[in-house]
Enzyme design. Sequence first.
Site, short mmCIF file in Angstrom:
data_model
loop_
_atom_site.label_atom_id
_atom_site.label_comp_id
_atom_site.label_asym_id
_atom_site.label_seq_id
_atom_site.Cartn_x
_atom_site.Cartn_y
_atom_site.Cartn_z
CG ASP A 23 -2.13 0.90 1.08
OD1 ASP A 23 -2.35 1.42 -0.03
OD2 ASP A 23 -2.84 1.10 2.08
CG PHE A 24 5.41 2.21 -1.16
CD1 PHE A 24 5.90 1.63 0.00
CD2 PHE A 24 6.19 3.19 -1.78
CE1 PHE A 24 7.12 2.01 0.54
CE2 PHE A 24 7.41 3.58 -1.24
CZ PHE A 24 7.88 2.98 -0.09
#
Length: 355
Positions: A215-216
């Site tokens: 979930d960068f």
Amino acid sequence: MPTKESKPNLSHSQVTETVKRLYGLTASVIRPLPSYDDQNFYVAPSEGGEYVLKVMNSADSHNITVIELQTHAMNFLNQRGLPAQTALPTLTGQLMSLEEFDCGFGLQKYLVRLLTYLPGTTVAKITCSPQILYDVGKMAATLDTVLLQMEHPNISVLQREDFIWNLASVPLLKQYIHVMDGDPVQTVVKAVLEQYQIQVVPKLPLFRKCINHGDFNDHNLLVKPNGPTKYKISGILDFGDMSCGYFIFELAITIMYMMIENPNPVDVGGPVVAGWESVFPLNEAERDSLYLLVLCRFCQSLVLARHAVTQQPENEEYLMITSKTGVRHLCHLWELGKEEVERKWFQNAAQFGQP
């Protein structure tokens, strides 16, 4: 997937009591922070320091071993110089505590952690120069490379079969696609899912494996000023989507999220790829799948956000952050086509930083 009933809804007085009882700290400032499925509070105790009280939703709170691994990974990265949060032990020496609260749906158990607060501005709030995009790509690749060295007796729990946010779970979107009924973008989503089966699935054995942050995104990355016009990455937040995956998944997710707020979204890929490849050069199968995997992440985000709104209508504004521009970007990338987009990304990456 977490539902409306599983999202915590602690009051300030419950936060004060919990922080005092578990950590022996007197909260003098409490401020709510945004969250998708959980509840986060900024806490400044009178004893000093700054923290984030993270209260996991009751559904994910059952996955204690997974959250233990996430907390271990944050500490592991922090010890190796990456700007990740660490968890403060409770008075009894635990890094997390399972607590019972009534948040309007009867007594439920919620996993509570007190994490160090990382100062900085989210990437979403700044104008991203190519240099910052390069640094983001480099940081994402560095994180996955460092996590390869991590050992833990329960590391196998990160093989999160059917975890809906993993890019290996793209085919599972079919069960939610009805939430797009009547929306013209549904046609594009269906076409992308079909291409995933044809183009990506046969190449999965050629992708190199790793543990993904997963979930960068521009709300999970913090920056602070570094000189008059530059920024440096000062924080990586939210390891809740960590799972076993592939290096190329992390890169695709990173590019997709960096596109969201960018006025020239197609130009984002080049610098991010350049930063990524300075640490971890892609192989041919990975390069050939990047375009489609970026589209797949847009599809995951759009479909699952629509589904989440049916569960939590009162949280619609936050849940739909990505969707507003996501539809436009997805359709634009689809119209441009694989060849055109890849040419732009890989040519720009090759030229990045050259005089």
